[in-house]
Design an enzyme around this catalytic site. Sequence first.
Site, mmCIF file in Angstrom:
data_model
loop_
_atom_site.group_PDB
_atom_site.id
_atom_site.type_symbol
_atom_site.label_atom_id
_atom_site.label_comp_id
_atom_site.label_asym_id
_atom_site.label_seq_id
_atom_site.Cartn_x
_atom_site.Cartn_y
_atom_site.Cartn_z
ATOM 1 N N ASN A 1 -6.392 7.007 0.788
ATOM 2 C CA ASN A 1 -7.025 8.308 0.617
ATOM 3 C C ASN A 1 -6.382 9.095 -0.523
ATOM 4 O O ASN A 1 -6.911 9.131 -1.627
ATOM 5 C CB ASN A 1 -6.966 9.098 1.934
ATOM 6 C CG ASN A 1 -8.018 10.197 2.000
ATOM 7 O OD1 ASN A 1 -8.248 10.907 1.028
ATOM 8 N ND2 ASN A 1 -8.657 10.340 3.139
ATOM 9 N N ASP A 2 -5.260 9.721 -0.249
ATOM 10 C CA ASP A 2 -4.656 10.612 -1.235
ATOM 11 C C ASP A 2 -4.301 9.909 -2.542
ATOM 12 O O ASP A 2 -4.334 10.528 -3.606
ATOM 13 C CB ASP A 2 -3.389 11.258 -0.655
ATOM 14 C CG ASP A 2 -3.696 12.095 0.572
ATOM 15 O OD1 ASP A 2 -4.705 12.827 0.550
ATOM 16 O OD2 ASP A 2 -2.947 12.006 1.564
ATOM 17 N N VAL A 3 -3.963 8.615 -2.478
ATOM 18 C CA VAL A 3 -3.511 7.909 -3.677
ATOM 19 C C VAL A 3 -4.661 7.547 -4.620
ATOM 20 O O VAL A 3 -4.430 7.013 -5.699
ATOM 21 C CB VAL A 3 -2.739 6.626 -3.304
ATOM 22 C CG1 VAL A 3 -1.489 6.980 -2.510
ATOM 23 C CG2 VAL A 3 -3.609 5.650 -2.530
ATOM 24 N N SER B 1 -2.411 14.358 3.598
ATOM 25 C CA SER B 1 -2.045 15.628 2.982
ATOM 26 C C SER B 1 -2.992 16.748 3.385
ATOM 27 O O SER B 1 -2.739 17.903 3.107
ATOM 28 C CB SER B 1 -2.046 15.491 1.459
ATOM 29 O OG SER B 1 -3.363 15.262 0.998
#
Length: 474
Positions: free
Chosen positions: A399-401, A440
């Site tokens: 997701n965040d990466v 996050s």
Amino acid sequence: MDTSLIIEGAYFIAALLFIYGLKRMASPKTARSGIVVAGWGMVLAVVVAFLYGLDVNERAQPHVALNLGLVMIALGLGVGWAWYSGKKVAMTDMPQMVALYNGMGGGAAAAIAAIELFSGNAQSHGVVVSVLAVLGGLIGAVALSGSLVAWAKLDGRMSKTIRLPGQQLINAVLFFAALGLGAAITTAGVTGGEVSFLLISLFFILALVLGVMLTTPIGGADMPVVISLYNAFTGLAVAFEGFVLQNPAMIIAGTVVGSAGTLLTLMMAKAMNRPVSNVIFSQFGESGGEGDSDIEGSMKAAEASDAAIAMYYASKVIIVPGYGLAVAQAQHKLYEFVKLLQKQGVDVKFAIHPVAGRMPGHMNVLLAEAGVPYDIIHDLEDINEDFAQADVAIVLGANDVVNPAARTRKSSPIYGMPILNVDMAHQAYVVKRGQGKGYSGVENELFYADNTSMVYGDAQKVMAQMIEAVKSLG
């Protein structure tokens, strides 16, 4: 033959095995053998510890005399529990096991410090030994309680991020109070004064509370860095206590672990474009929802079979694995699908972000377990430019990466973090169980992009459907 010569020689060999084993761990191809080599080094160090204890009369150090019965019970319990839990643990639970074992190392160092301080042995050997015992006890206790909190977060036993008003001030007070008590313990012992049981107990209690207070505000997205940092703390604590006990194996092993953990922590913080101090003292993810409502576009659903056929007829495919892949235990199905694509002549590569998953190297271990060849697994800096030439990029559980907000949205808490350029591929597919946000708390702009389609479902089932779709093509 002089027993002390055998002991020193064995410690030297153990140290060489530690260092050589660590060197082999630097490459996925030799990592398994490196662990075995380092393990034999630890076995040798433990065996030599018995000789060290039996040789205490000659060394005039009666405080390390062995109670063989208790030692054998402790070793039996430790080996038995480690063997059972190591065999039983699932790949998805590996991060919390690493955090737990790391905490045990810090706790062991703190226990050694406690014994030396309570008995007065550390103080009797002078200022330097006393200071090292206190510092090792402080760092080890912080690593113990902090790692236990990290374990609880990763294991889902602590789902809420706790942040108190004036958190940093509280932490500062705890830290300096513990240092003050440590200084009082050292001063009293060295000057011949009596060190009270209460004073030493309060010192360790404050250190344990400090570890909890430092870790509870940290969000899950930072857990890989936190685990690595506490690993460095544990190594440092062990090295300090090695000096206290005059044990070369502890000094060398602790120094190696501490330096390796420190380097890894700095590398991971750099990969997130954030200083380590920001990881520890910030409140990452607290404002993760700001600005999410103005994301343009909409999520577009796609069938697993359509995504599979698109990859089957592509020239170049890049796969981005994430924690969702580990949760679904879909790595074996994924590699089965990859082999079908390769048989068709598709150029398939894996792209690994340094902080993907829940611990350092999590995705590399996951793919290695499935037998994925090392030469098609690439780190961020080696493959990021290839996304622009990729016909298809598929994300499984990350997701965040892969969130473009890290490049474009200054109000985002992940702004500035290097990401994998999945959005630059001609077509992107995201395999995800639902429409939830990442660790996050930030909405992912990739999901709304014109060239992105969402394949909803458990990764294990989705990969099975993709395999079936490709096989049906003949």
